[in-house]
Design a protein around this motif. Sequence first.
Motif, PDB file in Angstrom:
ATOM      1  N   ASP A  63      -0.742  -5.190  24.277  1.00 30.57           N
ATOM      2  CA  ASP A  63      -2.187  -5.013  24.433  1.00 30.57           C
ATOM      3  C   ASP A  63      -2.497  -4.796  25.914  1.00 30.57           C
ATOM      4  O   ASP A  63      -2.427  -5.726  26.716  1.00 30.57           O
ATOM      5  N   LEU A  64      -2.841  -3.551  26.264  1.00 28.24           N
ATOM      6  CA  LEU A  64      -3.126  -3.254  27.678  1.00 28.24           C
ATOM      7  C   LEU A  64      -4.375  -3.977  28.173  1.00 28.24           C
ATOM      8  O   LEU A  64      -4.555  -4.171  29.370  1.00 28.24           O
ATOM      9  N   GLY A  65      -5.234  -4.357  27.241  1.00 28.53           N
ATOM     10  CA  GLY A  65      -6.449  -5.075  27.643  1.00 28.53           C
ATOM     11  C   GLY A  65      -6.148  -6.468  28.151  1.00 28.53           C
ATOM     12  O   GLY A  65      -6.970  -7.069  28.843  1.00 28.53           O
ATOM     13  N   ARG A  66      -4.983  -6.996  27.801  1.00 25.44           N
ATOM     14  CA  ARG A  66      -4.600  -8.319  28.305  1.00 25.44           C
ATOM     15  C   ARG A  66      -3.515  -8.245  29.369  1.00 25.44           C
ATOM     16  O   ARG A  66      -3.347  -9.184  30.143  1.00 25.44           O
ATOM     17  N   CYS A  67      -2.756  -7.170  29.371  1.00 28.07           N
ATOM     18  CA  CYS A  67      -1.580  -7.086  30.240  1.00 28.07           C
ATOM     19  C   CYS A  67      -1.986  -7.149  31.714  1.00 28.07           C
ATOM     20  O   CYS A  67      -2.957  -6.514  32.131  1.00 28.07           O
ATOM     21  N   VAL A 174     -15.052 -13.653  31.952  1.00 25.85           N
ATOM     22  CA  VAL A 174     -16.301 -14.034  31.288  1.00 25.85           C
ATOM     23  C   VAL A 174     -15.981 -15.260  30.456  1.00 25.85           C
ATOM     24  O   VAL A 174     -15.513 -15.148  29.330  1.00 25.85           O
ATOM     25  N   GLU A 175     -16.181 -16.425  31.027  1.00 25.68           N
ATOM     26  CA  GLU A 175     -15.701 -17.642  30.379  1.00 25.68           C
ATOM     27  C   GLU A 175     -16.812 -18.590  29.974  1.00 25.68           C
ATOM     28  O   GLU A 175     -16.713 -19.276  28.977  1.00 25.68           O
ATOM     29  N   GLY A 206      -9.963 -11.480  28.626  1.00 24.15           N
ATOM     30  CA  GLY A 206     -10.130 -12.896  28.944  1.00 24.15           C
ATOM     31  C   GLY A 206      -9.361 -13.336  30.172  1.00 24.15           C
ATOM     32  O   GLY A 206      -9.651 -14.367  30.749  1.00 24.15           O
ATOM     33  N   GLY A 207      -8.355 -12.575  30.556  1.00 20.03           N
ATOM     34  CA  GLY A 207      -7.654 -12.878  31.796  1.00 20.03           C
ATOM     35  C   GLY A 207      -6.490 -13.824  31.601  1.00 20.03           C
ATOM     36  O   GLY A 207      -6.413 -14.550  30.608  1.00 20.03           O
ATOM     37  N   PRO A 213      -8.686 -19.486  23.269  1.00 22.76           N
ATOM     38  CA  PRO A 213      -9.618 -18.485  22.771  1.00 22.76           C
ATOM     39  C   PRO A 213     -10.885 -18.465  23.630  1.00 22.76           C
ATOM     40  O   PRO A 213     -11.343 -19.500  24.114  1.00 22.76           O
ATOM     41  N   ALA A 214     -11.406 -17.288  23.843  1.00 21.36           N
ATOM     42  CA  ALA A 214     -12.577 -17.159  24.711  1.00 21.36           C
ATOM     43  C   ALA A 214     -13.718 -18.013  24.175  1.00 21.36           C
ATOM     44  O   ALA A 214     -14.038 -17.965  22.997  1.00 21.36           O
TER      45      ALA A 214
END
Lengths: 250, 516
Positions: A63-67, A174-175, A206-207, A213-214
Amino acid sequence: MLTVLRGPRPAPRALPDPRAAVTPGLAGLPVLKDSSCPTACSACLPACPAQALARTSTAVALDLGRCVFCRDCAAACPEKHITFGPEHRLASATRRGLVVGPERRAPPPVAADAALRRRFGRSLKLVRAVLGGCDGCDCELRACGDGHFDMGRWGIEWVDEARGADGLVVFGPVEAEADDEQLRRTWAAIGGPRLLIATGACAIGGGPHRLGPARARGFFAENAPQLYVPGCPPHPLTFVDGLLDLLGAP
Amino acid sequence: MTAPTSSRPRRSEDPAVRSFLRLVSPRSVTAAPGEGGPAPLLVAAVDDLPELPGDAFVAALSRETSAGARVLAYHGRRDDDRGVVLTAALVRSRGLAVMRGRARHDRPLPSVRGPLGAHERLLERTYGLQLAGPPPRRLDDDILDPRDMWFWPAAKGPTAQGRRAEPGQLVDRGPLRLYCRGDRVRAVELRALPERDVEAVLCTRPLGHLPALIETLRGEGSVARAWAHALAIEGLAGGPFDLACAVHRGVGLELERVACHLAGQARLARAIGFGVGAAEHERLHAVVRDLLMRLCGSRHGHGHVRPGGVREPIGAARLADVRATLADFRDAFAGCSADMMGLRSVLDRLDGVGAIARRDAHDLGLVGPPARACGLPHDLRRDLPGELYRRHALDVFVEYDGDCLARASIRAREIEAAVAWILACVAEAVGARPTALAGLAPRHLAIAAVEGARGPIVHLLETDRDGRLLDYRAQDPGMFAWPGLAAALRGGSLTDLQVCGHSFDLSLAHDGRGAR
């Protein structure tokens, strides 16, 4: 000032055409080999600090959104199935498009939006929502508008106030509920029609520092971004290319 | 006026030093292999460190700072109901030293303030410790009068009477709240903003995940942070010292310093309307970031440093690339810097703006280039050179005016010095190889410090009896820069806000929150 003007001519633009630029040496798009992983092997999964990898039936999906592009998975893979290539065009118009694996080798190209092109094709003012983080995204996004990458040549500029902006670029974790509230206030201050862009692993996935989990991210549930720009931090050309693709710029 | 100071640390044999070192375990000061000397790493067994009561700890700390020691870190760890374990890392002429104490919740801890003010404010905020003694001196009190406050409610919006927000008004920019009369800044408040405690997360993650997490902590300087982390981990694991590996890391660190300084210079040039200089600095900034990317895959140096060695060794091709790129860069920057720092209009705009006196800089605890611009020669590459900087010494520059021009001048000189240093020693980075590390020593404390672009980055790690991380403190120099910016703005013009902010390498678009 006259001394400067009389002096030698400044160096030519280092990037005469950012659309054709390449990024040798960049750890960009992951290249997952076609050969299937051994059934019992999952050596790369625990090595990933961002939980971006998942085992599929025959291989792994990333998942590039998390990598965070740390390449620890490549070092951990005993079969050397994972490498990172220099491709910087990683942006996607959908969250699902950021998952690469056996079915999809790269994020699908961002399709041009005719309505956005008609409205923002000549002038687009963007405001950055800073939510903390390591400042890497802020540094790279500012670089998009500097004299080197110069996205201003397509009429895209950064502005300081949301009221004068056409779009919002979110980066940083965004936590908390307060982050969501800040984003909602900023988003409401931008008169429609408007553009929402999520940038970097913190804003999209989420970083790496998230506790689980967010807990927040209600803002993104209410407003789906039109563009996701992955990276940690993303290369300036990743952002510029993705945005120009969305606007249908040549 | 600028003068390079000697890179050789001063030796001191005064009794105060010896008495202090007696407090410390004989195993506490760990020098790099070779001839010995001040090293940027300290490893000590926790059981060997005497734990002083809170009052005695603060008294000893106060004595040491009076005697000339500089506090690098002053940290607390909550220890159940028994209070807070205090750890202070100090830089003395002999090297790093550590002190330990314990504060109790039911008894206020004496405060030292002065250069320790930023640390103590963090202790108060993080652990709710009560600090006794005089409250921090408010520099605003003497110049703030009720007239400054008259109109500030109007800044929130016009009232029915159509009151305007002038001549006195309240301006919020980032973590700063400015009380103004006309365009004069009469007082500045630094607001404590909510922070995220990501360091608590670090102790819960596997050791192999930490480098990537450390690189994405707050503030710029991924290479410096990763190096400090790697130093501490290698110290706790007993890893061998490799000069080629240290040079490899040093090359990345200096490239990162050059990139950060160039970005700061570009922003400063743009803030004063010097567009030609800003564009050229931005072009050079991209050149250096791209070089770092070709070395390690990331424009921000992610992956350049890993505990146990390096991941992407420098071979012949990369060596030639570094040399060719930096040779071109050196010539281009010389012209660009001469244009900017030699232009009368630039000098007039920066000279005398946001000045901080040397004594105030010391009292504020300034670090990094802002401190060196005020005449304080604080630089860990000189104070704690270790094996690397003892073999390849690097000049430390100081200025004495403490204004925006001095800060810009320091950065320009440090860029030149960093490029010269890389060109002189990059050949020795060839051959650096990773080594396998053993597990962490149980019940040990490691303190590692690296001089980043904005000041010292200090990592403090403590292990429990099973060799797992019990506590992690990653200190960023940004916490000292904001009070410095507030002091620089006080009494000046509101129009200098951006210029002063960029001279401290702080972004006012940012609200001052880090990932912490």
